[in-house]
Design a protein around this motif. Structure first.
Motif, PDB file in Angstrom:
ATOM      1  N   ASN A  71      -2.106   0.822   0.705  1.00  0.00           N
ATOM      2  CA  ASN A  71      -1.924  -0.624   0.733  1.00  0.00           C
ATOM      3  C   ASN A  71      -0.784  -0.954   1.695  1.00  0.00           C
ATOM      4  OD1 ASN A  71      -2.097  -3.353  -0.019  1.00  0.00           O
ATOM      5  ND2 ASN A  71      -0.542  -3.091  -1.582  1.00  0.00           N
ATOM      6  N   ARG A  72      -1.072  -1.724   2.721  1.00  0.00           N
ATOM      7  CA  ARG A  72      -0.071  -2.159   3.695  1.00  0.00           C
ATOM      8  C   ARG A  72       0.178  -3.649   3.539  1.00  0.00           C
ATOM      9  NH1 ARG A  72       2.062   2.527   5.316  1.00  0.00           N
ATOM     10  NH2 ARG A  72       0.485   3.938   6.080  1.00  0.00           N
ATOM     11  N   LYS A  73       1.201  -4.132   4.186  1.00  0.00           N
ATOM     12  CA  LYS A  73       1.558  -5.545   4.073  1.00  0.00           C
ATOM     13  C   LYS A  73       0.427  -6.454   4.566  1.00  0.00           C
ATOM     14  CE  LYS A  73       5.966  -7.362   4.462  1.00  0.00           C
ATOM     15  NZ  LYS A  73       7.228  -7.512   5.173  1.00  0.00           N
TER      16      LYS A  73
ATOM     17  N   CYS B 151      -8.135   0.048   9.800  1.00  0.00           N
ATOM     18  CA  CYS B 151      -7.355  -1.051   9.223  1.00  0.00           C
ATOM     19  C   CYS B 151      -8.313  -2.141   8.756  1.00  0.00           C
ATOM     20  CB  CYS B 151      -6.381  -1.610  10.255  1.00  0.00           C
ATOM     21  SG  CYS B 151      -5.201  -0.399  10.847  1.00  0.00           S
ATOM     22  N   ILE B 152      -8.258  -2.437   7.459  1.00  0.00           N
ATOM     23  CA  ILE B 152      -9.171  -3.390   6.852  1.00  0.00           C
ATOM     24  C   ILE B 152      -8.376  -4.591   6.336  1.00  0.00           C
ATOM     25  CG2 ILE B 152     -10.883  -3.739   5.038  1.00  0.00           C
ATOM     26  CD1 ILE B 152     -11.214  -0.622   5.035  1.00  0.00           C
ATOM     27  N   LYS B 153      -8.597  -5.757   6.926  1.00  0.00           N
ATOM     28  CA  LYS B 153      -7.920  -6.969   6.432  1.00  0.00           C
ATOM     29  C   LYS B 153      -8.623  -7.482   5.183  1.00  0.00           C
ATOM     30  CE  LYS B 153      -5.563  -8.340  10.531  1.00  0.00           C
ATOM     31  NZ  LYS B 153      -4.854  -9.397  11.153  1.00  0.00           N
TER      32      LYS B 153
ATOM     33  N   ILE C  84      -5.390  -3.026   4.487  1.00  0.00           N
ATOM     34  CA  ILE C  84      -5.606  -1.779   3.765  1.00  0.00           C
ATOM     35  C   ILE C  84      -5.893  -0.714   4.813  1.00  0.00           C
ATOM     36  CG2 ILE C  84      -7.099  -0.540   2.153  1.00  0.00           C
ATOM     37  CD1 ILE C  84      -7.840  -3.361   1.002  1.00  0.00           C
ATOM     38  N   SER C  85      -5.208   0.408   4.733  1.00  0.00           N
ATOM     39  CA  SER C  85      -5.496   1.528   5.631  1.00  0.00           C
ATOM     40  C   SER C  85      -6.452   2.484   4.928  1.00  0.00           C
ATOM     41  CB  SER C  85      -4.221   2.296   5.985  1.00  0.00           C
ATOM     42  OG  SER C  85      -3.402   1.525   6.818  1.00  0.00           O
TER      43      SER C  85
END
Length: 163
Positions: A101-103, A138-140, A106-107
Motif C-alpha cells: 500500500n503506497r500513498k 502501480c495501480i491507482k 497500490i504496488s
C-alpha cells in the motif's frame, strides 16, 4: 555489504494499532503479522481494493501462501516465499507476488521472469492504463484494470515462480 548489515535494530510498523511480532530474515526483512491483520489495519477505501486484489491472487495462485513482511522501506503482503542468494553471497527471503500500500497507489510486484524479461514488464501493452516498471505495477484503482488480463498475469506468475 549485504542489506542485513544495514538493517536497524528494530523496524517500526507503518500500520497503526497493530501488535507486532518480529521474525527477522537474513535480508533485514521481518514477518509482522498475519495477512488478515495486515488487511484489516489498512484504511478505507484502500482496504477494500487490496482485499479484492488479495482474493484474486488467492484464487489464481492458491499454491502461493500469503505472508506479511517488512523491509527497511515498506510493508508487503507477499505470496509464495522465495529464498535467494546473490553473486556476492547475500541471502534473503522475498515473494513471487507481492502487494504494498503506497500513498498514491497500490504496488503489485511480480518477481519472476519469462524469456529473460520481467513478467510484469511484458504486460505493458496489455495493461496500457497502468504505470509498469520491471517488476512493479502501480495501480491507482482496480477499475483501471482489465481484470481478465490481471488474472492471467497472476496465474502465469504462479506457474513460473522465481528463477
Amino acid at each position: 555489504m549485504c542489506s542485513s548489515d544495514l538493517a536497524p535494530k528494530f523496524l517500526r510498523p507503518r500500520l497503526p494499532n497493530v501488535t507486532i511480532l518480529f521474525e527477522f530474515f537474513a535480508a533485514g526483512a521481518a514477518i509482522l503479522m498475519t495477512p488478515t491483520a495486515y488487511l484489516n489495519a489498512l484504511p478505507e477505501p484502500r482496504r477494500s481494493e487490496i482485499k479484492r486484489l488479495h482474493a484474486m491472487i488467492r484464487k489464481e495462485a492458491p499454491a502461493l501462501k500469503p505472508f506479511v513482511m517488512q523491509s527497511m522501506r515498506s510493508t508487503f503482503l507477499g505470496y509464495g516465499r522465495h529464498h535467494y542468494k546473490t553473486k556476492s553471497g547475500c541471502e534473503g527471503e522475498w515473494f513471487v507476488i507481492g502487494i504494498s500500500n503506497r500513498k498514491q497507489y497500490i504496488s503489485l510486484y511480480v518477481s519472476c521472469t519469462k524469456d529473460g524479461q520481467y513478467l510484469a514488464e511484458s504486460y505493458k501493452k496489455k495493461l496500457p492504463k497502468l504505470k509498469i516498471g520491471k517488476s512493479c505495477i502501480c495501480i491507482k484503482q482496480l477499475v483501471d484494470i482489465d481484470e481478465a488480463i490481471l488474472r492471467q498475469l497472476i496465474s502465469e506468475a504462479a506457474t513460473i515462480g522465481v528463477h
